[in-house]
Design a protein around this motif. Structure first.
Motif, PDB file in Angstrom:
ATOM      1  N   ILE A  99       0.957  -1.265  -0.036  1.00 34.47           N
ATOM      2  CA  ILE A  99      -0.123  -0.126  -0.024  1.00 34.47           C
ATOM      3  C   ILE A  99       0.930   1.191   0.068  1.00 34.47           C
ATOM      4  CG2 ILE A  99      -1.736   1.443   1.446  1.00 34.47           C
ATOM      5  CD1 ILE A  99      -2.614  -1.401   2.194  1.00 34.47           C
ATOM      6  N   VAL A 100       1.882   1.129   0.854  1.00 35.04           N
ATOM      7  CA  VAL A 100       2.661   2.586   0.739  1.00 35.04           C
ATOM      8  C   VAL A 100       3.542   2.680  -0.165  1.00 35.04           C
ATOM      9  CG1 VAL A 100       4.211   3.876   2.523  1.00 35.04           C
ATOM     10  CG2 VAL A 100       2.183   2.384   3.493  1.00 35.04           C
ATOM     11  N   GLY A 101       4.315   1.550  -0.451  1.00 38.49           N
ATOM     12  CA  GLY A 101       5.232   1.518  -1.429  1.00 38.49           C
ATOM     13  C   GLY A 101       4.737   1.593  -2.995  1.00 38.49           C
ATOM     14  N   LYS A 102       3.896   0.839  -3.207  1.00 39.79           N
ATOM     15  CA  LYS A 102       3.181   1.087  -4.622  1.00 39.79           C
ATOM     16  C   LYS A 102       2.376   2.168  -4.922  1.00 39.79           C
ATOM     17  CE  LYS A 102       1.713  -0.554  -8.609  1.00 39.79           C
ATOM     18  NZ  LYS A 102       2.619  -0.405  -9.884  1.00 39.79           N
ATOM     19  N   HIS A 103       1.644   2.559  -3.656  1.00 36.04           N
ATOM     20  CA  HIS A 103       0.456   3.621  -4.238  1.00 36.04           C
ATOM     21  C   HIS A 103       0.646   4.862  -3.272  1.00 36.04           C
ATOM     22  CE1 HIS A 103      -2.229   0.721  -6.279  1.00 36.04           C
ATOM     23  NE2 HIS A 103      -1.708  -0.281  -5.217  1.00 36.04           N
ATOM     24  N   SER A 161      -1.745  16.103  17.089  1.00 33.76           N
ATOM     25  CA  SER A 161      -1.220  14.669  16.536  1.00 33.76           C
ATOM     26  C   SER A 161       0.098  14.833  15.853  1.00 33.76           C
ATOM     27  CB  SER A 161      -2.352  13.852  15.726  1.00 33.76           C
ATOM     28  OG  SER A 161      -2.404  14.575  14.256  1.00 33.76           O
ATOM     29  N   ASP A 162       0.874  13.484  16.033  1.00 31.43           N
ATOM     30  CA  ASP A 162       1.909  13.710  15.363  1.00 31.43           C
ATOM     31  C   ASP A 162       2.186  12.132  14.704  1.00 31.43           C
ATOM     32  OD1 ASP A 162       4.734  14.302  14.928  1.00 31.43           O
ATOM     33  OD2 ASP A 162       5.505  13.873  16.958  1.00 31.43           O
ATOM     34  N   PRO A 163       1.877  12.355  13.427  1.00 31.07           N
ATOM     35  CA  PRO A 163       1.905  10.913  12.706  1.00 31.07           C
ATOM     36  C   PRO A 163       3.306  10.861  12.317  1.00 31.07           C
ATOM     37  CG  PRO A 163       0.877  12.928  11.254  1.00 31.07           C
ATOM     38  CD  PRO A 163       0.940  13.179  12.816  1.00 31.07           C
ATOM     39  N   ARG A 164       4.215  11.997  12.161  1.00 33.81           N
ATOM     40  CA  ARG A 164       5.636  11.661  11.754  1.00 33.81           C
ATOM     41  C   ARG A 164       6.414  10.904  12.947  1.00 33.81           C
ATOM     42  NH1 ARG A 164       3.956  16.792   9.729  1.00 33.81           N
ATOM     43  NH2 ARG A 164       4.485  16.898   7.445  1.00 33.81           N
ATOM     44  N   LYS A 165       5.940  11.088  14.121  1.00 27.76           N
ATOM     45  CA  LYS A 165       6.861  10.433  15.067  1.00 27.76           C
ATOM     46  C   LYS A 165       6.266   8.958  14.925  1.00 27.76           C
ATOM     47  CE  LYS A 165       7.027  10.008  20.343  1.00 27.76           C
ATOM     48  NZ  LYS A 165       6.536   8.660  20.282  1.00 27.76           N
ATOM     49  N   PHE A 166       5.088   8.518  14.604  1.00 31.45           N
ATOM     50  CA  PHE A 166       4.673   7.237  14.417  1.00 31.45           C
ATOM     51  C   PHE A 166       5.470   6.444  13.125  1.00 31.45           C
ATOM     52  CE2 PHE A 166       1.967   3.792  12.529  1.00 31.45           C
ATOM     53  CZ  PHE A 166       1.723   3.045  13.445  1.00 31.45           C
ATOM     54  N   ILE A 167       5.552   7.387  12.062  1.00 24.85           N
ATOM     55  CA  ILE A 167       6.280   6.999  10.882  1.00 24.85           C
ATOM     56  C   ILE A 167       7.740   6.753  11.362  1.00 24.85           C
ATOM     57  CG2 ILE A 167       7.362   7.607   8.595  1.00 24.85           C
ATOM     58  CD1 ILE A 167       4.671   9.300   8.185  1.00 24.85           C
ATOM     59  N   TYR A 168       8.317   7.456  12.201  1.00 25.80           N
ATOM     60  CA  TYR A 168       9.882   7.525  12.577  1.00 25.80           C
ATOM     61  C   TYR A 168       9.867   5.984  13.265  1.00 25.80           C
ATOM     62  CZ  TYR A 168      13.836   7.999  15.664  1.00 25.80           C
ATOM     63  OH  TYR A 168      15.134   7.479  16.237  1.00 25.80           O
ATOM     64  N   GLU A 169       9.031   5.696  14.183  1.00 25.75           N
ATOM     65  CA  GLU A 169       8.910   4.468  14.933  1.00 25.75           C
ATOM     66  C   GLU A 169       8.629   3.132  14.147  1.00 25.75           C
ATOM     67  OE1 GLU A 169       6.083   5.373  17.852  1.00 25.75           O
ATOM     68  OE2 GLU A 169       7.389   6.531  19.091  1.00 25.75           O
ATOM     69  N   LEU A 195       7.360   2.143   7.238  1.00 25.90           N
ATOM     70  CA  LEU A 195       6.671   3.380   7.024  1.00 25.90           C
ATOM     71  C   LEU A 195       8.096   4.338   6.598  1.00 25.90           C
ATOM     72  CD1 LEU A 195       3.765   3.995   9.453  1.00 25.90           C
ATOM     73  CD2 LEU A 195       3.799   3.206   7.053  1.00 25.90           C
ATOM     74  N   THR A 196       8.957   4.314   7.442  1.00 19.29           N
ATOM     75  CA  THR A 196      10.370   5.187   7.261  1.00 19.29           C
ATOM     76  C   THR A 196      10.947   4.875   5.965  1.00 19.29           C
ATOM     77  OG1 THR A 196      10.657   5.313   9.845  1.00 19.29           O
ATOM     78  CG2 THR A 196      12.367   5.613   8.011  1.00 19.29           C
ATOM     79  N   LYS A 197      10.706   3.566   5.347  1.00 17.90           N
ATOM     80  CA  LYS A 197      11.538   3.176   4.172  1.00 17.90           C
ATOM     81  C   LYS A 197      10.574   3.994   3.121  1.00 17.90           C
ATOM     82  CE  LYS A 197      11.949  -1.065   1.353  1.00 17.90           C
ATOM     83  NZ  LYS A 197      11.851  -2.525   1.279  1.00 17.90           N
ATOM     84  N   TYR A 198       9.368   4.184   3.116  1.00 22.42           N
ATOM     85  CA  TYR A 198       8.528   4.964   2.126  1.00 22.42           C
ATOM     86  C   TYR A 198       7.905   6.009   2.533  1.00 22.42           C
ATOM     87  CZ  TYR A 198       8.686   0.040   0.013  1.00 22.42           C
ATOM     88  OH  TYR A 198       9.096  -1.265  -0.265  1.00 22.42           O
ATOM     89  N   GLU A 199       8.849   6.794   3.518  1.00 18.29           N
ATOM     90  CA  GLU A 199       8.430   7.938   3.904  1.00 18.29           C
ATOM     91  C   GLU A 199       8.083   9.138   2.764  1.00 18.29           C
ATOM     92  OE1 GLU A 199       9.816  11.164   7.339  1.00 18.29           O
ATOM     93  OE2 GLU A 199      11.249   9.511   6.500  1.00 18.29           O
ATOM     94  N   ASP A 200       8.987   8.961   1.722  1.00 18.10           N
ATOM     95  CA  ASP A 200       8.468   9.916   0.704  1.00 18.10           C
ATOM     96  C   ASP A 200       7.227   9.666   0.014  1.00 18.10           C
ATOM     97  OD1 ASP A 200      10.999  11.048   1.158  1.00 18.10           O
ATOM     98  OD2 ASP A 200      12.156   9.948  -0.576  1.00 18.10           O
ATOM     99  N   ASN A 201       6.722   8.546   0.158  1.00 17.33           N
ATOM    100  CA  ASN A 201       5.383   8.175  -0.567  1.00 17.33           C
ATOM    101  C   ASN A 201       4.102   8.520   0.384  1.00 17.33           C
ATOM    102  OD1 ASN A 201       5.969   7.356  -2.873  1.00 17.33           O
ATOM    103  ND2 ASN A 201       5.646   5.167  -2.603  1.00 17.33           N
ATOM    104  N   ILE A 202       4.593   9.104   1.443  1.00 11.75           N
ATOM    105  CA  ILE A 202       3.539   9.465   2.965  1.00 11.75           C
ATOM    106  C   ILE A 202       3.241  11.073   2.683  1.00 11.75           C
ATOM    107  CG2 ILE A 202       2.659   9.377   4.959  1.00 11.75           C
ATOM    108  CD1 ILE A 202       4.252   7.188   5.287  1.00 11.75           C
ATOM    109  N   HIS A 203       2.220  11.465   2.155  1.00 14.17           N
ATOM    110  CA  HIS A 203       1.918  12.962   2.037  1.00 14.17           C
ATOM    111  C   HIS A 203       1.197  13.373   3.348  1.00 14.17           C
ATOM    112  CE1 HIS A 203       1.527  17.039   0.477  1.00 14.17           C
ATOM    113  NE2 HIS A 203       0.118  16.956   0.629  1.00 14.17           N
ATOM    114  N   ILE A 204       1.393  14.099   4.114  1.00 16.80           N
ATOM    115  CA  ILE A 204       0.761  14.347   5.303  1.00 16.80           C
ATOM    116  C   ILE A 204       0.306  16.080   5.221  1.00 16.80           C
ATOM    117  CG2 ILE A 204       1.013  14.795   7.830  1.00 16.80           C
ATOM    118  CD1 ILE A 204       2.908  12.439   7.916  1.00 16.80           C
TER     119      ILE A 204
END
Length: 341
Positions: A177-181, A191-199, A203-212
């Motif tokens: 989902i995160v890597g392909k789409h 809220s702090d979704p970036r902290k969750f991505i860091y953990e 999600l960190t691997k495909y961080e560039d594919n997550i637009h917050i």
């Protein structure tokens, strides 16, 4: 300068019922992506979950789809798709995305767990995106259904955080989902979704594919709270589209009480124009009082020992607001219909 990447947003969920916030998320996401100049949003898809999804108070897909259909009549770029809710079993989000991406790509997959869309199915979906009266090529996905169209999952921060719930998502599905789409995640102040991505490693691997993006206008509308308000008889106006509220009341969904027979005396009372009608018009607050009296009739056991009590209660309500002759006729009609059977 490279051309912006074309994007179709898709949101999956129960939509039980669809709220204004569900629709607002699409507008927020489109504005935010288009503002980057790297993306151009050309369409939106709402995919309601099927009846096999085990969730408390879930209304049949028929009703949820009808409410979505009504609420989207004013949108020229968002559409509802029923493929997910038509499947014989619950479909994982990854399979739903794979299905729609295959349609956008104009190609079929040979995955037995995800049957390839037929040519007829692809024509139907493409046709839904096309406004034949609009010559703007941006609305014609038939000419854009290729690998350059990116299908992105639109979600709230709660879905992003659910990736960390043990056993809820498979690592394979998250990576797909995160890597392909990719994700478009709408969060709120605090809220702090970036902290969750860091953990999260994946999600960190495909961080560039997550637009917050942050919704700065606080709006805490949820379907759960809407259902609670409806059960309690509270108003939900301006939280849902009027057409959705009308549909809920018409079909008695989410604990609302509706009997079509009650509309007959109401319409008759409001249009009563002969000499026995009061000189002043019936106020809206007074009509509400009468409506409450009608519902009390319907909720009272239909036995003879209750008949006199109900007659007297409704007469008191009607006599205060209506002339005696009209009140007697009205109460008599109601009691004959609902009590004397």
């Amino acid at each position: 300068m490279a051309s912006p990447r074309r994007v179709v947003l898709i949101a999956c969920g129960s939509y039980n019922p669809v709220t204004n916030m569900h629709l607002r998320m699409f507008e927020l996401a489109r504005d935010s992506l288009n503002r980057t100049s790297r993306f151009k949003v050309i369409g939106g898809i709402i995919s309601p979950v099927g009846d096999q999804y085990e969730k408390k108070d879930l209304q049949p897909a028929k009703h949820r789809c009808n409410m979505l259909r009504e609420s989207l009549t004013s949108s020229d770029w968002i559409r509802m798709d029923t493929w997910e809710c038509e499947q014989p079993s619950w479909s994982r989000t990854a399979l739903v995305l794979r299905h729609h991406q295959a349609i956008l790509d104009g190609a079929a997959t040979n995955n037995t767990n995800n049957p390839a869309p037929s040519k007829r199915r692809r024509r139907e979906v493409n046709r839904d995106y096309i406004n034949e009266d609009d010559d703007n090529a941006n609305h014609n996905l038939r000419n854009k259904a290729d690998n350059s169209v990116n299908l992105r999952l639109l979600c709230g921060a709660d879905l992003l955080e659910s990736f960390g719930t043990p056993g809820l998502w498979s690592e394979e599905d998250i990576e797909y989902i995160v890597g392909k789409h990719g994700l478009v995640c709408i969060t709120r102040e605090g809220s702090d979704p970036r902290k969750f991505i860091y953990e999260s490693d994946v999600l960190t691997k495909y961080e560039d594919n997550i637009h917050i993006l942050t919704e700065w206008i606080h709006n805490d509308i949820s379907s759960t709270k809407i259902r609670r308000s409806l059960r309690r008889g509270d108003s939900v106006k301006y939280l849902l589209q009027d057409c959705v509220i009308d549909y809920i009341n018409k079909h008695g969904l989410y604990g609302t009480t509706v009997d079509k027979k009650t509309d007959i005396p109401f319409n008759f009372a409001l249009s009563y124009k002969n000499g026995t009608r009061p000189t002043k018009f019936i106020k809206e607050t007074e009509v509400d009082k009468i409506r409450q009296g009608y519902f009390r009739i319907l909720q009272t056991k239909k036995t003879n020992r209750h008949a006199t009590f109900v007659r007297n209660c409704v007469k008191i309500i009607c006599f205060v607001l209506l002339p005696e002759k009209f009140a007697c006729d009205l109460v008599g009609q109601l009691c004959d219909k609902y009590l004397n059977k």
